[in-house]
Design a protein around this motif. Structure first.
Motif, PDB file in Angstrom:
ATOM      1  N   THR A 150       0.832  -1.202   0.000  1.00  9.88           N
ATOM      2  CA  THR A 150       0.000   0.000   0.000  1.00  9.88           C
ATOM      3  C   THR A 150       0.864   1.248   0.000  1.00  9.88           C
ATOM      4  O   THR A 150       1.847   1.354   0.746  1.00  9.88           O
ATOM      5  N   GLY A 151       0.495   2.233  -0.825  1.00 17.25           N
ATOM      6  CA  GLY A 151       1.270   3.465  -0.939  1.00 17.25           C
ATOM      7  C   GLY A 151       1.039   4.416   0.219  1.00 17.25           C
ATOM      8  O   GLY A 151       0.123   4.241   1.041  1.00 17.25           O
ATOM      9  N   ARG A 152       1.869   5.450   0.278  1.00 22.91           N
ATOM     10  CA  ARG A 152       1.771   6.460   1.329  1.00 22.91           C
ATOM     11  C   ARG A 152       1.962   7.853   0.738  1.00 22.91           C
ATOM     12  O   ARG A 152       2.808   8.063  -0.128  1.00 22.91           O
ATOM     13  N   TYR A 153       1.140   8.793   1.219  1.00 22.06           N
ATOM     14  CA  TYR A 153       1.266  10.194   0.794  1.00 22.06           C
ATOM     15  C   TYR A 153       0.928  11.092   1.967  1.00 22.06           C
ATOM     16  O   TYR A 153      -0.211  11.139   2.430  1.00 22.06           O
ATOM     17  N   TRP A 164      -7.024   8.899 -10.126  1.00 18.86           N
ATOM     18  CA  TRP A 164      -8.158   9.623 -10.698  1.00 18.86           C
ATOM     19  C   TRP A 164      -8.569  10.788  -9.802  1.00 18.86           C
ATOM     20  O   TRP A 164      -8.926  11.865 -10.294  1.00 18.86           O
ATOM     21  N   ARG A 165      -8.486  10.585  -8.493  1.00 19.47           N
ATOM     22  CA  ARG A 165      -8.805  11.676  -7.555  1.00 19.47           C
ATOM     23  C   ARG A 165      -7.765  12.785  -7.647  1.00 19.47           C
ATOM     24  O   ARG A 165      -8.105  13.972  -7.696  1.00 19.47           O
ATOM     25  N   PHE A 166      -6.484  12.391  -7.700  1.00 14.14           N
ATOM     26  CA  PHE A 166      -5.420  13.382  -7.819  1.00 14.14           C
ATOM     27  C   PHE A 166      -5.567  14.188  -9.114  1.00 14.14           C
ATOM     28  O   PHE A 166      -5.344  15.406  -9.133  1.00 14.14           O
ATOM     29  N   SER A 167      -5.944  13.499 -10.182  1.00 10.36           N
ATOM     30  CA  SER A 167      -6.100  14.177 -11.471  1.00 10.36           C
ATOM     31  C   SER A 167      -7.183  15.246 -11.401  1.00 10.36           C
ATOM     32  O   SER A 167      -6.985  16.385 -11.853  1.00 10.36           O
ATOM     33  N   GLU A 168      -8.325  14.885 -10.814  1.00 11.72           N
ATOM     34  CA  GLU A 168      -9.423  15.847 -10.717  1.00 11.72           C
ATOM     35  C   GLU A 168      -9.044  17.007  -9.792  1.00 11.72           C
ATOM     36  O   GLU A 168      -9.380  18.163 -10.076  1.00 11.72           O
ATOM     37  N   GLU A 169      -8.345  16.714  -8.696  1.00 12.94           N
ATOM     38  CA  GLU A 169      -7.942  17.783  -7.775  1.00 12.94           C
ATOM     39  C   GLU A 169      -6.903  18.698  -8.412  1.00 12.94           C
ATOM     40  O   GLU A 169      -6.879  19.910  -8.161  1.00 12.94           O
ATOM     41  N   SER A 170      -6.050  18.127  -9.257  1.00 10.09           N
ATOM     42  CA  SER A 170      -5.080  18.944  -9.973  1.00 10.09           C
ATOM     43  C   SER A 170      -5.777  19.850 -10.983  1.00 10.09           C
ATOM     44  O   SER A 170      -5.477  21.048 -11.082  1.00 10.09           O
ATOM     45  N   ARG A 171      -6.751  19.291 -11.718  1.00  3.33           N
ATOM     46  CA  ARG A 171      -7.456  20.063 -12.735  1.00  3.33           C
ATOM     47  C   ARG A 171      -8.345  21.143 -12.125  1.00  3.33           C
ATOM     48  O   ARG A 171      -8.628  22.163 -12.756  1.00  3.33           O
ATOM     49  N   SER A 172      -8.791  20.909 -10.879  1.00  4.04           N
ATOM     50  CA  SER A 172      -9.623  21.910 -10.212  1.00  4.04           C
ATOM     51  C   SER A 172      -8.794  22.888  -9.376  1.00  4.04           C
ATOM     52  O   SER A 172      -9.345  23.784  -8.737  1.00  4.04           O
ATOM     53  N   GLY A 173      -7.463  22.695  -9.367  1.00  4.69           N
ATOM     54  CA  GLY A 173      -6.575  23.620  -8.679  1.00  4.69           C
ATOM     55  C   GLY A 173      -6.298  23.298  -7.227  1.00  4.69           C
ATOM     56  O   GLY A 173      -5.611  24.069  -6.534  1.00  4.69           O
ATOM     57  N   LYS A 174      -6.779  22.155  -6.735  1.00  6.16           N
ATOM     58  CA  LYS A 174      -6.576  21.806  -5.331  1.00  6.16           C
ATOM     59  C   LYS A 174      -5.218  21.152  -5.071  1.00  6.16           C
ATOM     60  O   LYS A 174      -4.759  21.119  -3.930  1.00  6.16           O
ATOM     61  N   MET A 175      -4.592  20.601  -6.103  1.00  3.45           N
ATOM     62  CA  MET A 175      -3.259  20.007  -5.980  1.00  3.45           C
ATOM     63  C   MET A 175      -2.329  20.657  -6.992  1.00  3.45           C
ATOM     64  O   MET A 175      -2.694  20.833  -8.161  1.00  3.45           O
ATOM     65  N   SER A 176      -1.128  20.996  -6.546  1.00  2.00           N
ATOM     66  CA  SER A 176      -0.129  21.571  -7.443  1.00  2.00           C
ATOM     67  C   SER A 176       0.681  20.460  -8.096  1.00  2.00           C
ATOM     68  O   SER A 176       0.610  19.294  -7.690  1.00  2.00           O
ATOM     69  N   GLN A 177       1.480  20.803  -9.089  1.00  6.68           N
ATOM     70  CA  GLN A 177       2.360  19.820  -9.710  1.00  6.68           C
ATOM     71  C   GLN A 177       3.361  19.289  -8.694  1.00  6.68           C
ATOM     72  O   GLN A 177       3.717  18.105  -8.715  1.00  6.68           O
ATOM     73  N   GLU A 178       3.794  20.125  -7.778  1.00  7.61           N
ATOM     74  CA  GLU A 178       4.717  19.683  -6.732  1.00  7.61           C
ATOM     75  C   GLU A 178       4.044  18.644  -5.840  1.00  7.61           C
ATOM     76  O   GLU A 178       4.666  17.649  -5.442  1.00  7.61           O
ATOM     77  N   ASP A 179       2.773  18.853  -5.524  1.00  7.75           N
ATOM     78  CA  ASP A 179       2.017  17.861  -4.750  1.00  7.75           C
ATOM     79  C   ASP A 179       1.973  16.526  -5.491  1.00  7.75           C
ATOM     80  O   ASP A 179       2.109  15.449  -4.884  1.00  7.75           O
TER      81      ASP A 179
END
Length: 571
Positions: A150-153, A164-179
């Motif tokens: 299991t991964g860790r973040y 898929w969640r990270f992708s949507e959060e990135s596209r909506s501005g909630k996650m940066s490329q650094e995140d």
């Protein structure tokens, strides 16, 4: 009773020039005569490749298979076949599943093998190897590579489903490329395939429920020493199978396929299970239809609380007992007499296994979700069927009518989806065409389209999405897949237009385009078949011969079991 001559003796048991050639060239590897004459020759079909990260540990795993074969009195010979890396191959690994199956089939048939161990893990390596081996019908056992840890973040557990969640959060501005960089560094932290009930884990469970592997094979994590022990024991078992002439046709019966469908429902397996099981059944000549998936899963609740339909991970599933306690719980539904690679019935070999964590593996009387399995939809938008996975969908969208927002192909989708002027809202139904077997050669996993930013900004996380393509087993959402005939074949799906009303009714198994038959006929009369992507090589062959998704997307000339006989001798 005279003992049946082993197949390898058709090579190494010969006298004269032929025997001399076969034996002498083999002996150049340092093999003494008695190894070639008196022992079963066991092939280890290895999909190790540095281009297939999920299978990167197979060099070492193969050594443990060899130990088991040697201990049981066989002689191991390892050979490579085409390896399909799901995460890096373009345009999609599915395009090459049938090619890899042909490689496997011909490699097994053409060589002096008495039995075969299939080493597979990443999504398409399992069905392609089983398809190829099924066409030859020798004693065969599967050893899966196992899921990753299991991964860790940032203190949280994550998995490939979170992509898929990270992708949507990135596209909506909630996650940066650094995140995203931080997340990707902790996502895949060990050997093994996806650590959720995605397609790779589903395929491992499929072969175990079909009886093609030893009990417990599916869930052991790749880095766990138990995986090596499983490989060793499987090496021993294949020698016994050869001695008892226990072939795939003895195991892959109609009852075995029905068992696999019921088990898949209980674990919340990937929608890709449908297309691969249909293809394997086709190779065995077993009559299996799309409707069977609905029929045999409809009374089975979801027991496994695993992502993407649930909370936990494959590592947790292993600690809870893995697949055997699930099979044990289903004993009143399954064909318990179906034979496995051990020669014993599947009900018998799984009766002693316990469930150690009911949060991970629920009970039949208190299931994790009463909705499970695969629902097969019918209607004028999918004249020969489409599928949806209810356990991954939003309950409020299971019955819905909305206007179609149509993307003619994947490029059209990419060009429009981020446009703030796109005429779409959360009540719309997204339709993606030309991503089926022929239309986007190979049928990629793009069916769970990302939502438009203007909808994501409202906090909406799901919309109905319909396509003639597939979805990753790690994906989720109210996603209708495998619509057939695909758009490239010119059925009703090909002529859906923006603004058309579409009705989805999962409970009643309906998917309809609310357009008159007269209008549809006019549209189809004006429709023009898209030009082929290429007229060259395998891709051209594939497009000309691939069947539709409801038939397994195999090549039409590969149906049926062609056997192990080699008709010509080259010397």
């Amino acid at each position: 009773m005279k003992k049946k001559e082993r197949r390898s003796q058709g090579w190494f048991g010969k006298t004269g020039k032929d025997g001399l050639i076969y034996r002498s060239w083999f002996k150049k590897q340092g093999i003494p005569t008695h190894e070639l004459g008196g022992k079963p020759m066991i092939g280890i079909c290895n999909t190790w490749s540095e281009l297939t990260p999920c299978n990167s540990h197979f060099r070492e795993l193969a050594e443990f298979v060899k130990k088991g074969i040697l201990e049981a009195g066989g002689y191991p010979v390892e050979f490579p076949v085409m390896s399909l890396g799901e995460t890096v191959m373009k345009p999609t690994a599915m395009l090459y599943r049938n090619l890899a199956s042909m490689d496997t089939e011909e490699s097994i048939r053409a060589n002096p093998l008495d039995g075969v161990v299939l080493l597979c893990g990443c999504d398409k390596t399992t069905p392609s190897l089983v398809m190829g081996a099924a066409s030859v019908n020798l004693p065969t056992i599967v050893v899966s590579g196992g899921p990753m840890l299991t991964g860790r973040y940032r203190g949280a557990e994550i998995s490939t489903s979170d992509i898929w969640r990270f992708s949507e959060e990135s596209r909506s501005g909630k996650m940066s490329q650094e995140d995203l960089y931080v997340a990707e560094s902790g996502l895949c932290r060990s050997d093994g395939h996806c650590g959720v009930m995605g397609t790779a884990s589903t395929m491992a469970c499929m072969v175990e429920s079909l009886g093609l592997s030893l009990p417990g094979n599916a869930a052991i994590p790749a880095p766990d020493t138990g995986r090596k022990v499983m490989a060793h024991l499987s090496g021993m078992e294949i020698v016994k199978m050869v001695e008892n002439d226990l072939k795939l046709s003895d195991i892959l019966t109609r009852e075995a396929f029905e068992n696999a469908i019921m088990v898949n429902a209980a674990i919340g397996g990937s929608t890709n299970f449908v297309i691969h099981l249909l293809a394997i059944a086709g190779r065995m000549g077993i009559p299996l239809t799309l409707e069977d998936f609905d029929k045999f899963s409809s009374k089975i609740p979801l027991l496994a609380n695993l992502q993407p339909s649930g909370t936990y991970f494959m590592e947790d599933f292993y600690y809870a007992g893995g697949l055997p306690p699930v099979i044990r719980q289903l004993k009143d539904h399954l064909h318990n007499e179906a034979i496995t690679v051990t020669g014993q019935a599947i009900g018998k070999i799984n009766e002693r296994y316990e469930n150690y964590n009911e949060k991970v593996i629920a009970t039949l009387d208190r299931p994790f979700n009463p909705l499970s399995g695969i629902v097969v939809l019918n209607g004028n938008l999918c004249e020969t069927g489409a599928i949806i996975k209810p356990s991954a969908a939003s309950p409020e969208l299971m019955k819905h009518t909305g206007k179609a927002v149509v993307f003619e192909d994947i490029d059209d989708y990419k060009n429009k989806i981020d446009d703030p002027d796109l005429d779409i809202d959360e009540n719309s139904i997204m339709v993606l065409k030309n991503v089926g077997p022929k239309g986007y050669p190979g049928m990629p996993e793009v069916g769970n389209m990302g939502l438009p930013p203007k909808v994501l900004a409202k906090g909406i996380k799901d919309m109905i999405r319909i396509s003639d393509g597939r979805m990753s087993g790690t994906g989720f959402g109210t996603v209708v897949l495998h619509a057939t005939p695909e758009a490239a074949e010119g059925g009703n799906f090909a002529v859906v237009q923006n603004g058309d009303q579409i009705e989805l009714d999962v409970e009643n198994r309906k998917l309809n385009l609310l357009v008159s038959d007269e209008e549809l006929q006019q549209r189809k009369a004006a429709w023009k078949k898209p030009a082929p992507m290429t007229e060259r090589g395998y891709v051209s062959l594939y497009v000309k011969h691939v069947e539709q998704a409801n038939l397994g997307a195999d090549l039409d000339f590969l149906k049926g079991n062609s056997g192990s006989e080699v008709t010509k001798d080259s010397h």
